[in-house]
Design an enzyme around this catalytic site. Sequence first.
Site, PDB file in Angstrom:
ATOM      1  N   ASN A  10      -2.083   2.540  -3.257  1.00  0.00           N
ATOM      2  CA  ASN A  10      -0.706   2.245  -3.644  1.00  0.00           C
ATOM      3  C   ASN A  10      -0.042   3.566  -4.019  1.00  0.00           C
ATOM      4  O   ASN A  10      -0.344   4.149  -5.043  1.00  0.00           O
ATOM      5  CB  ASN A  10      -0.745   1.270  -4.841  1.00  0.00           C
ATOM      6  CG  ASN A  10       0.626   1.011  -5.428  1.00  0.00           C
ATOM      7  OD1 ASN A  10       1.649   1.395  -4.854  1.00  0.00           O
ATOM      8  ND2 ASN A  10       0.654   0.350  -6.583  1.00  0.00           N
ATOM      9  N   LYS A  12       3.001   4.100  -4.837  1.00  0.00           N
ATOM     10  CA  LYS A  12       4.060   3.934  -5.852  1.00  0.00           C
ATOM     11  C   LYS A  12       5.315   4.747  -5.473  1.00  0.00           C
ATOM     12  O   LYS A  12       5.630   4.878  -4.301  1.00  0.00           O
ATOM     13  CB  LYS A  12       3.527   4.298  -7.240  1.00  0.00           C
ATOM     14  CG  LYS A  12       2.224   3.547  -7.553  1.00  0.00           C
ATOM     15  CD  LYS A  12       1.802   3.631  -8.992  1.00  0.00           C
ATOM     16  CE  LYS A  12       0.512   2.849  -9.191  1.00  0.00           C
ATOM     17  NZ  LYS A  12       0.071   2.795 -10.558  1.00  0.00           N
ATOM     18  N   HIS A  96       2.779  -6.445  -8.917  1.00  0.00           N
ATOM     19  CA  HIS A  96       2.109  -5.316  -9.555  1.00  0.00           C
ATOM     20  C   HIS A  96       2.527  -5.248 -11.027  1.00  0.00           C
ATOM     21  O   HIS A  96       3.668  -5.586 -11.367  1.00  0.00           O
ATOM     22  CB  HIS A  96       2.480  -4.007  -8.839  1.00  0.00           C
ATOM     23  CG  HIS A  96       1.666  -2.853  -9.322  1.00  0.00           C
ATOM     24  ND1 HIS A  96       1.998  -2.146 -10.444  1.00  0.00           N
ATOM     25  CD2 HIS A  96       0.508  -2.315  -8.848  1.00  0.00           C
ATOM     26  CE1 HIS A  96       1.079  -1.209 -10.642  1.00  0.00           C
ATOM     27  NE2 HIS A  96       0.164  -1.289  -9.688  1.00  0.00           N
ATOM     28  N   GLU A  98       3.485  -2.946 -12.839  1.00  0.00           N
ATOM     29  CA  GLU A  98       4.714  -2.184 -13.091  1.00  0.00           C
ATOM     30  C   GLU A  98       5.952  -3.023 -12.766  1.00  0.00           C
ATOM     31  O   GLU A  98       6.991  -2.911 -13.419  1.00  0.00           O
ATOM     32  CB  GLU A  98       4.676  -0.865 -12.285  1.00  0.00           C
ATOM     33  CG  GLU A  98       3.695   0.122 -12.924  1.00  0.00           C
ATOM     34  CD  GLU A  98       2.935   1.004 -11.959  1.00  0.00           C
ATOM     35  OE1 GLU A  98       3.381   1.182 -10.805  1.00  0.00           O
ATOM     36  OE2 GLU A  98       1.869   1.520 -12.355  1.00  0.00           O
ATOM     37  N   GLU A 168      -6.033  -6.169 -11.929  1.00  0.00           N
ATOM     38  CA  GLU A 168      -5.730  -4.842 -12.446  1.00  0.00           C
ATOM     39  C   GLU A 168      -5.397  -4.929 -13.931  1.00  0.00           C
ATOM     40  O   GLU A 168      -4.249  -5.214 -14.299  1.00  0.00           O
ATOM     41  CB  GLU A 168      -4.522  -4.252 -11.702  1.00  0.00           C
ATOM     42  CG  GLU A 168      -4.743  -4.094 -10.219  1.00  0.00           C
ATOM     43  CD  GLU A 168      -3.808  -3.038  -9.629  1.00  0.00           C
ATOM     44  OE1 GLU A 168      -4.295  -2.007  -9.174  1.00  0.00           O
ATOM     45  OE2 GLU A 168      -2.585  -3.253  -9.666  1.00  0.00           O
ATOM     46  N   GLY A 174      -3.570   3.910 -14.481  1.00  0.00           N
ATOM     47  CA  GLY A 174      -3.020   5.242 -14.725  1.00  0.00           C
ATOM     48  C   GLY A 174      -3.447   5.854 -16.051  1.00  0.00           C
ATOM     49  O   GLY A 174      -2.885   6.848 -16.493  1.00  0.00           O
ATOM     50  N   SER A 214      -7.494   2.964 -12.443  1.00  0.00           N
ATOM     51  CA  SER A 214      -8.286   4.188 -12.566  1.00  0.00           C
ATOM     52  C   SER A 214      -9.558   4.198 -11.705  1.00  0.00           C
ATOM     53  O   SER A 214     -10.608   4.667 -12.141  1.00  0.00           O
ATOM     54  CB  SER A 214      -8.615   4.468 -14.028  1.00  0.00           C
ATOM     55  OG  SER A 214      -7.413   4.684 -14.757  1.00  0.00           O
TER      56      SER A 214
HETATM   57  P1  PGA Z   1      -4.312   3.910 -10.852  1.00  0.00           P
HETATM   58  O1  PGA Z   1      -3.281   2.765 -10.381  1.00  0.00           O
HETATM   59  O2  PGA Z   1      -5.424   3.938  -9.834  1.00  0.00           O
HETATM   60  O3  PGA Z   1      -3.515   5.178 -10.878  1.00  0.00           O
HETATM   61  O4  PGA Z   1      -4.817   3.505 -12.201  1.00  0.00           O
HETATM   62  C1  PGA Z   1      -3.736   1.558  -9.825  1.00  0.00           C
HETATM   63  C2  PGA Z   1      -2.578   0.660  -9.471  1.00  0.00           C
HETATM   64  O5  PGA Z   1      -1.567   0.679 -10.176  1.00  0.00           O
HETATM   65  O6  PGA Z   1      -2.629  -0.086  -8.469  1.00  0.00           O
END
Ligand code: PGA
Length: 251
Positions: A10, A12, A96, A98, A168, A174, A214
Site C-alpha cells: 500500500n 498510500k 483502511h 487511515e 491491521e 507505521g 509494520s
Molecule cells: P505499515 O502500514 O506497514 O507502514 O505499518 C501498513 C498499512 O497501513 O497497510
Amino acid sequence: MSRRPLIAGNWKMHLTLDEAVQLAKAVATASAGCSDRDIMIAPAFTALAAVVAAVKETHILVAAQNVSWENQGAYTGEISPVMLKDLGINSVIIGHSERRHIFGENDAMINRRLRAALDADILPILCIGETLEEREAGATLTVLESQLRGGLEQVRKEQAARVVLAYEPVWAIGTGKTASKEQAQEVHAFLRQFLEGLYEKNIAETVRILYGGSVKPDNIDELMAQPDIDGVLVGGAALKAESFKRIICFR
Ligand code: PGA
C-alpha cells in the site's frame, strides 16, 4: 485447503509519477521468479494508469486505495468502480484504518464501497483492526466482530468468497510495533471461525486473511509461517524495492 498467498504493498500518499513507475518496474523484476503467489501494489490514484501500463506484461496486480459506491454523479473527490475498471484496475483496498480514523469512514460507508466493488467484479481487500485503547480494554475481538459484521452486511455467500480480509491492528500501523506472530495468528483464527458462523466452513477456508502493521523483511517469514496468515498488507516497507522484494520472497 491451500490458499494462494497475497503480498500487497500500500503506497498510500507517496511517490510522484516517475517514482511510482520506477518502483512498479523494480517490483516486477524482483518478483519475476515467484509465480506461486499473488503480488499486488496500490499506488495513489494519480499513478494508477501509468503503473498499470508499466506492469502490463507481468503478473503484478494493481489496486486502488479506495472506491466510491456510486458509478457516477455529483460526488466531488470520489473515484467510481467504472472509472477503475476503465483503467484496468481489478482490486481495491477498502476501509483502511487511515480512512476510518483520519477521514471518518464508518462501517456503513465501507460496506457500500465493498458491495459496489463486488458488483463491479473488483476484488476488495476489507481492512479491519482495533486501536490500542480497544486492545487494552480487552475489546479487540468485539471490535473486529462488529467491523466484520458491518463491513459484510448484505454480502451474499457467493460474493463473500471473493473478499480478502486484512487484519491491521491500528497500533501496529507505521509504528514499528508489529503484532507478535502469536497475537496475529490468534486473531486470524478467530476471524476465520467468525466467517464460518456468518457463512459456512467452505467460505471461511477460502477467504484469504492478510496481516498488516509494520511488516518488515525481518518478521515476514515468521508471520507467513502461521496457518491462518495468508499474506500481508505492507505500507512503509513496500516503498523500497529491496525491502519489498525480501517480503515478496518470504520463505
Ligand atoms: P505499515 O502500514 O506497514 O507502514 O505499518 C501498513 C498499512 O497501513 O497497510
